[in-house]
Design an enzyme around this catalytic site. Structure first.
Site, PDB file in Angstrom:
ATOM      1  N   LYS A  55     -60.229  34.501 -40.162  1.00  0.00           N
ATOM      2  CA  LYS A  55     -60.439  33.164 -39.603  1.00  0.00           C
ATOM      3  C   LYS A  55     -59.964  33.161 -38.153  1.00  0.00           C
ATOM      4  CE  LYS A  55     -59.577  28.266 -40.562  1.00  0.00           C
ATOM      5  NZ  LYS A  55     -58.996  27.296 -41.515  1.00  0.00           N
ATOM      6  N   ASP A  91     -57.645  18.381 -47.346  1.00  0.00           N
ATOM      7  CA  ASP A  91     -58.942  18.516 -46.666  1.00  0.00           C
ATOM      8  C   ASP A  91     -59.967  19.027 -47.676  1.00  0.00           C
ATOM      9  OD1 ASP A  91     -60.642  18.256 -44.541  1.00  0.00           O
ATOM     10  OD2 ASP A  91     -60.096  20.136 -43.585  1.00  0.00           O
ATOM     11  N   ILE A 117     -62.914  23.590 -36.459  1.00  0.00           N
ATOM     12  CA  ILE A 117     -61.716  24.170 -35.859  1.00  0.00           C
ATOM     13  C   ILE A 117     -61.851  25.677 -35.660  1.00  0.00           C
ATOM     14  CG2 ILE A 117     -59.237  24.577 -36.220  1.00  0.00           C
ATOM     15  CD1 ILE A 117     -59.825  21.737 -35.511  1.00  0.00           C
ATOM     16  N   ALA A 118     -62.544  26.355 -36.541  1.00  0.00           N
ATOM     17  CA  ALA A 118     -62.567  27.822 -36.516  1.00  0.00           C
ATOM     18  C   ALA A 118     -63.851  28.322 -37.159  1.00  0.00           C
ATOM     19  CB  ALA A 118     -61.351  28.370 -37.262  1.00  0.00           C
TER      20      ALA A 118
END
Length: 522
Positions: free
Chosen positions: A151, A286, A130-131
């Protein structure tokens, strides 16, 4: 049309990296192995199978990368070469160009990079689906400099994820309409839950808020460190947080060399998970090894460091109580109570025979008790439970999908850290204490204390409120009584009138009948 093109692209990637051949060669039947050799003709499949699978998932996008991340924690289900390659997806996804990251940062802050940060490392320190993360130095409001982690969201993520989710929704619709298990599995609801969590993960302000909440929840536990969010530097596409210094939890040899108590670390992981789930109903969902480090700083030596809070799970009080009762019954081997809970919750049809469901659950779970993690697999237990649930028409609960995923992550971490860990004996005391806190005097005292400000405000007003209630009740009762009396009077008058009419009609009829006879007689 977009979904069709995406489906064609997925098939192209599968064929390009030989994933079809990888699946076929995993079977033992000679015919399928021969078919695998045929389909591989003309394609360069010299790269190791684990590498091909990892690269295919990277090309397919973030949803498939996350799937690979979950698989990488299940070394009990995968060959070592594939598990090792998929582990690279946790924090070594190819980064996007640094100039793109700088452009996103400058657009978010509306000023040049040099005016935002005192120092900024262009090369990313970590890159995920995602990043990616860069180290930097900021100057806070007091003028002091501070090391931080920045981030930055990957460009174009929303478009890619929406395409894959659209394809998943279409496939869920097929399952719902065509499968006999459609109602039980609730594929549309599961995809909707996945959709929600993925879009939440793309909102970095939400992620920062999640981190702040988890940080408050974990303050008194002294088992895990969560970075502080620097709110003056947080935007939807960029967040800045306290820089954490730790060793990735996957580097177990290095942790042992520095003196970290690995078995205790495994037990602490179980405690953190159950605390977040059952005490707070707000858990890090996660928890793959790429998001977990261990602190080696003297003041916090041996504590977990949690990172990446884009996906968190939440549970209602009802969910927590139901799950805690189920876990406690499992640990006590009270399978009848587990079956009763399924019926009481409505997860199985009301006419389900409790004794049959109890027997089926016992057959699944009994072989795995009193064994260390190296000899059991929660994945296998869950798979057999799903087979049992199909037989008894158990409805899948979409809100618990994240919890199941996180539980598998925890088992993967525990297996990696301490294969001798007894998950049941580690979790049982915690759950029993939690259940006692839920129904004991401490819970009653906590509820009274929470309601005390409201009671303090209400108590002085109570005599007046009671007086007003009784006064209004008496007034309302009197008015209703008067209305009832008036209605009764009207009814009586109507009955009297009707009676007079009936008597008059009968009298007239008798008079008409008797007069001619009287005249003839005279």
């Amino acid at each position: 049309m977009t979904r069709l093109l995406r489906g064609i692209y997925i098939v192209f990637i599968v064929l390009r990296y030989g994933l079809d051949e990888l699946v076929l060669t995993s079977f033992q039947k000679p015919g399928l192995r021969f078919l695998a050799r045929i389909v591989s003709v003309g394609r360069d499949l010299s790269a190791p199978r684990g590498q091909r699978l990892r690269e295919a998932l990277e090309h397919l996008g973030p949803i498939f990368v996350k799937f690979g991340q979950v698989l990488s924690t299940r070394r009990d289900l995968l060959p070592p070469d594939i598990a090792d390659e998929l582990a690279l997806l946790q924090d070594r996804v190819p980064p996007f160009p640094s100039d793109a990251a700088v452009a996103i940062i400058e657009r978010a802050f509306g000023r040049p990079l040099s005016e935002v940060f005192v120092d900024f490392t262009l090369h990313p320190i970590a890159s995920a689906s995602i990043a990616q993360v860069h180290f930097a130095v900021i100057q806070d409001r007091s003028g002091a400099t501070r090391e931080v982690a920045v981030k930055v969201l990957r460009p174009g993520m929303l478009t890619v994820i929406d395409k894959d989710l659209s394809l998943m929704r279409m496939m869920a619709g097929w399952v719902d309409r065509l499968s006999a298990d459609g109602k039980r599995l609730k594929p549309r609801e599961v995809v909707a839950e996945f959709d929600k969590y993925l879009h939440d993960e793309l909102d970095f302000v939400r992620e920062a808020a999640n981190a702040a909440q988890l940080r408050r929840n974990m303050e008194g536990l002294n088992l895990v460190l969560i970075p502080e969010m620097i709110w003056d530097f947080c935007h939807n596409d960029v967040i800045v947080m306290e820089r954490m210094k730790g060793v990735p939890i996957s580097q177990t040899d290095r942790l042992r060399e520095t003196g970290v108590d690995i078995p205790k670390l495994a037990r602490d992981g179980v405690t953190i998970f159950f605390t977040q789930v059952f005490r707070d109903g707000f858990f890090h969902a996660d928890m793959h090894p790429g998001n977990i480090q261990v602190s080696l700083e003297p003041a916090t030596f041996g504590r977990y460091i949690s990172l990446d809070f884009g996906i968190v799970g939440t549970l209602t009080e009802y969910d927590k109580e139901y799950l805690a009762q189920n876990f406690t019954a499992f640990f006590r081997r009270d399978y009848k109570r587990v079956a009763e809970l399924h019926v009481e919750s409505g997860w199985v049809p009301a006419d389900t025979r409790v004794d049959e469901l109890e027997s089926a659950i016992r057959a699944v779970c009994e072989p795995y008790f009193d064994r260390p993690l190296k000899e059991i697999s929660l994945g296998m237990v869950l798979m057999r439970l799903f087979q049992t649930s199909r037989r008894f028409n158990v409805e899948i609960q979409p809100q618990l999908v994240l919890l199941q995923k996180t539980l598998l992550n925890i088992e993967g971490l525990g297996r990696q850290l301490d294969p001798e860990l007894d998950l049941w004996s580690t979790a049982k005391p915690f759950l029993e204490k939690w259940m006692l806190d839920q129904v004991g005097p401490k819970k009653l005292w906590d509820q009274l204390r929470a309601e005390a400000p409201r009671y303090a405000k209400l108590l002085p007003e109570l005599p007046r409120l009671v007086h007003d209630f009784l006064k209004h009740r008496q007034t309302d009762g009197h008015a209703q009584l008067q209305q009832l009396i008036e209605e009764q009077r009207r009814t009586n008058r109507l009955l009297h009138t009707l009676l007079y009419w009936v008597l008059g009609f009968v009298g007239g009829a008798l008079l008409t009948w008797s007069l001619p006879r009287l005249c003839l007689h005279l």
